[in-house]
Write a protein that holds these residues in place. Structure first.
Motif, PDB file in Angstrom:
ATOM      1  N   SER A   1       0.858  -1.183   0.000  1.00 10.92           N
ATOM      2  CA  SER A   1       0.000   0.000   0.000  1.00 10.92           C
ATOM      3  C   SER A   1       0.897   1.237   0.000  1.00 10.92           C
ATOM      4  O   SER A   1       2.105   1.136   0.263  1.00 10.92           O
ATOM      5  CB  SER A   1      -0.896   0.008   1.239  1.00 10.92           C
ATOM      6  OG  SER A   1      -0.111   0.257   2.402  1.00 10.92           O
ATOM      7  N   ASP A   2       0.334   2.393  -0.275  1.00  8.87           N
ATOM      8  CA  ASP A   2       1.130   3.628  -0.267  1.00  8.87           C
ATOM      9  C   ASP A   2       1.787   3.846   1.085  1.00  8.87           C
ATOM     10  O   ASP A   2       2.961   4.205   1.166  1.00  8.87           O
ATOM     11  CB  ASP A   2       0.270   4.836  -0.642  1.00  8.87           C
ATOM     12  CG  ASP A   2      -0.132   4.831  -2.109  1.00  8.87           C
ATOM     13  OD1 ASP A   2       0.470   4.062  -2.900  1.00  8.87           O
ATOM     14  OD2 ASP A   2      -1.044   5.601  -2.467  1.00  8.87           O
ATOM     15  N   ALA A   3       1.045   3.621   2.154  1.00  9.08           N
ATOM     16  CA  ALA A   3       1.590   3.814   3.506  1.00  9.08           C
ATOM     17  C   ALA A   3       2.709   2.818   3.794  1.00  9.08           C
ATOM     18  O   ALA A   3       3.743   3.170   4.365  1.00  9.08           O
ATOM     19  CB  ALA A   3       0.481   3.683   4.550  1.00  9.08           C
ATOM     20  N   GLU A   4       2.520   1.562   3.386  1.00  5.20           N
ATOM     21  CA  GLU A   4       3.558   0.549   3.595  1.00  5.20           C
ATOM     22  C   GLU A   4       4.813   0.878   2.795  1.00  5.20           C
ATOM     23  O   GLU A   4       5.931   0.743   3.297  1.00  5.20           O
ATOM     24  CB  GLU A   4       3.044  -0.843   3.186  1.00  5.20           C
ATOM     25  CG  GLU A   4       1.982  -1.409   4.095  1.00  5.20           C
ATOM     26  CD  GLU A   4       1.323  -2.665   3.531  1.00  5.20           C
ATOM     27  OE1 GLU A   4       0.870  -3.487   4.335  1.00  5.20           O
ATOM     28  OE2 GLU A   4       1.261  -2.813   2.279  1.00  5.20           O
ATOM     29  N   PHE A   5       4.615   1.316   1.553  1.00  6.46           N
ATOM     30  CA  PHE A   5       5.756   1.670   0.731  1.00  6.46           C
ATOM     31  C   PHE A   5       6.514   2.851   1.323  1.00  6.46           C
ATOM     32  O   PHE A   5       7.742   2.845   1.393  1.00  6.46           O
ATOM     33  CB  PHE A   5       5.341   1.989  -0.705  1.00  6.46           C
ATOM     34  CG  PHE A   5       6.476   2.535  -1.520  1.00  6.46           C
ATOM     35  CD1 PHE A   5       7.516   1.717  -1.926  1.00  6.46           C
ATOM     36  CD2 PHE A   5       6.529   3.890  -1.829  1.00  6.46           C
ATOM     37  CE1 PHE A   5       8.586   2.219  -2.650  1.00  6.46           C
ATOM     38  CE2 PHE A   5       7.599   4.407  -2.555  1.00  6.46           C
ATOM     39  CZ  PHE A   5       8.622   3.572  -2.964  1.00  6.46           C
ATOM     40  N   GLU A   6       5.788   3.864   1.763  1.00  2.56           N
ATOM     41  CA  GLU A   6       6.448   5.037   2.343  1.00  2.56           C
ATOM     42  C   GLU A   6       7.241   4.649   3.590  1.00  2.56           C
ATOM     43  O   GLU A   6       8.356   5.118   3.789  1.00  2.56           O
ATOM     44  CB  GLU A   6       5.412   6.108   2.686  1.00  2.56           C
ATOM     45  CG  GLU A   6       6.060   7.421   3.049  1.00  2.56           C
ATOM     46  CD  GLU A   6       5.069   8.565   3.126  1.00  2.56           C
ATOM     47  OE1 GLU A   6       5.029   9.212   4.183  1.00  2.56           O
ATOM     48  OE2 GLU A   6       4.353   8.804   2.135  1.00  2.56           O
ATOM     49  N   GLN A   7       6.699   3.762   4.401  1.00  2.00           N
ATOM     50  CA  GLN A   7       7.408   3.293   5.594  1.00  2.00           C
ATOM     51  C   GLN A   7       8.665   2.508   5.200  1.00  2.00           C
ATOM     52  O   GLN A   7       9.739   2.697   5.778  1.00  2.00           O
ATOM     53  CB  GLN A   7       6.486   2.421   6.463  1.00  2.00           C
ATOM     54  CG  GLN A   7       7.117   1.919   7.740  1.00  2.00           C
ATOM     55  CD  GLN A   7       7.504   3.048   8.684  1.00  2.00           C
ATOM     56  OE1 GLN A   7       6.828   4.061   8.767  1.00  2.00           O
ATOM     57  NE2 GLN A   7       8.604   2.885   9.388  1.00  2.00           N
ATOM     58  N   GLU A   8       8.536   1.657   4.201  1.00  2.00           N
ATOM     59  CA  GLU A   8       9.675   0.871   3.708  1.00  2.00           C
ATOM     60  C   GLU A   8      10.785   1.799   3.200  1.00  2.00           C
ATOM     61  O   GLU A   8      11.958   1.637   3.541  1.00  2.00           O
ATOM     62  CB  GLU A   8       9.199  -0.047   2.569  1.00  2.00           C
ATOM     63  CG  GLU A   8      10.286  -0.750   1.806  1.00  2.00           C
ATOM     64  CD  GLU A   8      10.650  -2.099   2.386  1.00  2.00           C
ATOM     65  OE1 GLU A   8      11.628  -2.688   1.901  1.00  2.00           O
ATOM     66  OE2 GLU A   8       9.986  -2.553   3.334  1.00  2.00           O
ATOM     67  N   LEU A   9      10.411   2.781   2.380  1.00  2.00           N
ATOM     68  CA  LEU A   9      11.386   3.714   1.827  1.00  2.00           C
ATOM     69  C   LEU A   9      12.028   4.549   2.938  1.00  2.00           C
ATOM     70  O   LEU A   9      13.238   4.762   2.938  1.00  2.00           O
ATOM     71  CB  LEU A   9      10.725   4.615   0.782  1.00  2.00           C
ATOM     72  CG  LEU A   9      11.632   5.608   0.064  1.00  2.00           C
ATOM     73  CD1 LEU A   9      12.794   4.901  -0.631  1.00  2.00           C
ATOM     74  CD2 LEU A   9      10.818   6.428  -0.943  1.00  2.00           C
ATOM     75  N   THR A  10      11.235   4.992   3.879  1.00  2.00           N
ATOM     76  CA  THR A  10      11.743   5.789   5.001  1.00  2.00           C
ATOM     77  C   THR A  10      12.801   5.022   5.777  1.00  2.00           C
ATOM     78  O   THR A  10      13.888   5.551   6.057  1.00  2.00           O
ATOM     79  CB  THR A  10      10.583   6.209   5.935  1.00  2.00           C
ATOM     80  OG1 THR A  10       9.671   7.036   5.198  1.00  2.00           O
ATOM     81  CG2 THR A  10      11.074   6.954   7.152  1.00  2.00           C
ATOM     82  N   GLU A  11      12.510   3.782   6.122  1.00  2.00           N
ATOM     83  CA  GLU A  11      13.460   2.977   6.897  1.00  2.00           C
ATOM     84  C   GLU A  11      14.731   2.672   6.105  1.00  2.00           C
ATOM     85  O   GLU A  11      15.835   2.704   6.647  1.00  2.00           O
ATOM     86  CB  GLU A  11      12.793   1.683   7.389  1.00  2.00           C
ATOM     87  CG  GLU A  11      11.677   1.912   8.393  1.00  2.00           C
ATOM     88  CD  GLU A  11      12.085   2.798   9.565  1.00  2.00           C
ATOM     89  OE1 GLU A  11      13.169   2.586  10.143  1.00  2.00           O
ATOM     90  OE2 GLU A  11      11.322   3.727   9.899  1.00  2.00           O
TER      91      GLU A  11
END
Length: 196
Positions: free
Chosen positions: A165-175
């Motif tokens: 999901s967009d939120a999961e992807f953003e969290q993945e990229l952030t980390e």
């Protein structure tokens, strides 16, 4: 401002997006220029407050301070992508307002000065090398994050992360950004002989 640029955005566009009367912008800010100036002032205070809190915390080692600073920069840029789109657009635009150019310059100078204090603390403690190009280190951190934000559709597809999901992807990229930048910092700044 993020989608149309400063010059391409009218007071009417702003009022419509904010669902307010046009006269309210004039009443509270005076002009479009003063509105964007207020936006930059808010971001500058947020950035300065965060790094000053890190710098003035005696319980943290220099390496911990840098790690916390990197986390805060990644979090701030990832959570306010529209503001950083404004910065990128205006830095690349030949029609950029002198007011915005000066605010961007001041924001960058302040970030470099505060990072310089953090590096100085690390050098004095023996944790950091003494031959650090401060402006390139700051450019590396901010440039890496900005590039990741600008090319996140490519990154998502190339790394086969489209199922997130967009939120999961953003969290993945952030980390991943945090880990990557900390590794760069450790490999280029930390004194090899330093023992925590």
């Amino acid at each position: 401002f993020a989608s149309k640029g400063f010059a391409g955005t009218s007071i009417r566009d702003i009022a419509q997006e904010a669902d307010i009367n046009i006269s309210m912008i004039s009443y509270y800010f005076g002009s479009k220029e003063k509105l964007i100036e207020a936006l930059f002032d808010v971001r500058m205070v947020e950035s300065r407050t965060t790094i000053e809190g890190i710098l003035n915390n005696p319980a943290l080692s220099s390496i911990q301070k840098v790690n916390i600073w990197i986390d805060s920069v990644v979090d701030r840029l990832m959570s306010s992508q529209s503001f950083h789109n404004i910065m990128m657009r205006e830095q690349l635009s030949s029609e950029s307002s002198p007011i915005i150019s000066e605010h961007i310059y001041q924001l960058k100078v302040r970030n470099i000065e505060l990072m310089g204090q953090l590096i100085s603390q690390g050098f004095e403690s023996g944790a950091f090398r003494d031959n650090i190009d401060l402006s390139l280190m700051v450019t590396t951190v901010y440039g890496t994050i900005n590039q990741a934000i600008a090319s996140q559709r490519f990154y998502r597809k190339f790394n086969e992360l489209e199922q997130l999901s967009d939120a999961e992807f953003e969290q993945e990229l952030t980390e991943k950004l945090k880990k990557h930048l900390k590794n760069i910092f450790i490999n280029t700044v930390v004194n090899e002989n330093y023992i925590q």
